[in-house]
Design an enzyme around this catalytic site. Structure first.
Site, PDB file in Angstrom:
ATOM      1  CB  CYS A 174      37.374  49.832  46.101  1.00 46.70           C
ATOM      2  SG  CYS A 174      35.862  49.794  45.126  1.00 46.70           S
ATOM      3  CB  CYS A 222      35.763  43.807  40.566  1.00 44.29           C
ATOM      4  SG  CYS A 222      37.032  43.893  41.864  1.00 44.29           S
TER       5      CYS A 222
HETATM    6  N1  LIG Z   1      35.038  46.661  43.698  1.00 41.98           N
HETATM    7  C1  LIG Z   1      36.405  46.968  44.013  1.00 41.98           C
HETATM    8  C2  LIG Z   1      37.199  45.903  44.612  1.00 41.98           C
HETATM    9  C3  LIG Z   1      36.821  45.595  45.988  1.00 41.98           C
HETATM   10  C4  LIG Z   1      37.735  44.592  46.546  1.00 41.98           C
HETATM   11  C5  LIG Z   1      37.184  44.003  47.770  1.00 41.98           C
HETATM   12  N2  LIG Z   1      36.070  43.108  47.506  1.00 41.98           N
HETATM   13  C6  LIG Z   1      38.271  43.316  48.567  1.00 41.98           C
HETATM   14  O1  LIG Z   1      39.447  43.292  48.192  1.00 41.98           O
HETATM   15  O2  LIG Z   1      37.922  42.821  49.654  1.00 41.98           O
HETATM   16  C7  LIG Z   1      37.146  47.566  42.848  1.00 41.98           C
HETATM   17  O3  LIG Z   1      36.524  48.149  42.001  1.00 41.98           O
HETATM   18  O4  LIG Z   1      38.372  47.494  42.821  1.00 41.98           O
END
Ligand SMILES: N[C@H](CCC[C@H](N)C(=O)O)C(=O)O
EC number: 5.1.1.7
Length: 294
Positions: free
Chosen positions: A76, A224
Site C-alpha cells: 500500500c 491508490c
Molecule cells: N491503497 C493502496 C493499495 C491497497 C491495495 C489493496 N487494496 C490490495 O492489494 O488488496 C496503495 O496506495 O497502494
C-alpha cells in the site's frame, strides 16, 4: 479486553488510512476490529497500516496492511507515506527501512514534506501476478466486460507490485465508466485467483495520466499508490508513456511515479494527518484523543 493501542487517522492524497501503533506488543489488529472501524463514519478507511516491531535485522519496523473488508494486502504505497510521516514526526528521522508481506521497502521524507516510497520491482509473469491461466505476454490479457461484440472494458495489462493489478486503457473520460458496477465483477473474476485491484487509466501525454481504481478489499478509493505504480509500469511497457509520469487521482491529488532504470518503482506524494486516538485491536472500539484536532 486487550490494552488499547494509539492510532492516527490520516490520508495519502485522499486514500483513507489508519496508522496503528502496535509496537511493543504481540497481538495483531483483527479482521473484526477492521470491520468495526470501517463501519463507523469517523474512522472509515481503505487500509490500516499496523506498525509492529521489526522481525528482520536491518529493518526498523514490520508493517502489516489490512483492507477495509478485513483481508490483508501485500502493498500500500499511499499508506506507507502516512506511516513515514507519522514516524518522521515522532523520531525526527527522514529515511526508513520497513518490512511488509511483500518484502523490504525503503522510504524517505523530503524537505518539502512529500514522501517517496521505493515500491520495489514490478513482476509480469502470469504465475507471479497471479493469473489463473498462462499468458505469455501480460502487457495485454484476454479479459473483457460488457456486451461480447462491444465490450465496455477489455484487454487490460496485468502487473504485480507485490499485489495484483489489472489496468484497463480507456480513451474517454475515466468518470464515464461505471467502475462501481464493473469493479466488483473484475476484482473477483476467476482469472485472478487472489482477486485484483482494478484500474482504468486514460493517458493524457507521455508524462501524465488520469486513473481511477477499484481496490481489492476496499472498493472505490480516492487514490491508490500501488495502482499508480502498476499503471506507469504498464504504460511504459506498452509505449504509451515514458518512465516518469504524473498521475491525477479521483481525490484531485497528484502522485508521481518513476520506474527507474534499475527496475525499482518510486512513488512520491503527500500525506496528511487528520486526528489521533486509541483503539482496541481486537474489537475496534476506539476513542479520540482529547487534545487531537477535529
Ligand atoms: N491503497 C493502496 C493499495 C491497497 C491495495 C489493496 N487494496 C490490495 O492489494 O488488496 C496503495 O496506495 O497502494
Amino acid at each position: 479486553m486487550a490494552s488499547t493501542a494509539p492510532f492516527a487517522k490520516m490520508n495519502g492524497i485522499g486514500n483513507e488510512i489508519i496508522v496503528a501503533d502496535m509496537r511493543g506488543r504481540g497481538d495483531q489488529v483483527t479482521a473484526a476490529a477492521a470491520l468495526a472501524l470501517n463501519a463507523d463514519a469517523a474512522t472509515r478507511f481503505d487500509q490500516i497500516m499496523a506498525i509492529h516491531d521489526a522481525k528482520t535485522p536491518g529493518t526498523a519496523y514490520y508493517v502489516d496492511i489490512l483492507n477495509s473488508d478485513g483481508t490483508s494486502a501485500q502493498a500500500c504505497g499511499n499508506g506507507m507515506r502516512c506511516v513515514v510521516q507519522a514516524l518522521a514526526a515522532e523520531t525526527g528521522q527522514k529515511t526508513f527501512t520497513f518490512e511488509t508481506r511483500a518484502g523490504i521497502l525503503n522510504a524517505r521524507e523530503h524537505a518539502d514534506g512529500t514522501i517517496s516510497v521505493d515500491m520495489g520491482m514490478p513482476r509480469f509473469g502470469w504465475q507471479e501476478i497471479p493469473l489463473a491461466e498462462e499468458f505469455r505476454d501480460t502487457r495485454m490479457i484476454e479479459l473483457q466486460i460488457g456486451p461480447i461484440d462491444a465490450p465496455v472494458l477489455h484487454s487490460p495489462s496485468a502487473v504485480s507490485m507485490g499485489n495484483p493489478h489489472a489496468i484497463f486503457w480507456v480513451d474517454r473520460d475515466v468518470w464515464s465508466y461505471e467502475l462501481e458496477r464493473f469493479g466488483p465483477l473484475l476484482e473477483n473474476h476467476p482469472i485472478f485467483p487472489e482477486r485484483a485491484n482494478i484500474t482504468i487509466a486514460q493517458v493524457t501525454s507521455p508524462e501524465s495520466m488520469i486513473i481511477r481504481t477499484w481496490e481489492r478489499g476496499a472498493g472505490l478509493t480516492k487514490a491508490c499508490g500501488s495502482a499508480a505504480c502498476a499503471s506507469v509500469v504498464a504504460a511504459a511497457r506498452t509505449r504509451r508513456t515514458g518512465r516518469s509520469v504524473d498521475l491525477l487521482t479521483p481525490g484531485g491529488g497528484t502522485l508521481h511515479v518513476e520506474w527507474r532504470e534499475d527496475d525499482h518503482v518510486i512513488l512520491t506524494g503527500a500525506a496528511e494527518w487528520e486526528f489521533s486516538g486509541s483503539f482496541d485491536p481486537s474489537t475496534g472500539t476506539w476513542a479520540r484523543d482529547t487534545e487531537s484536532a477535529a
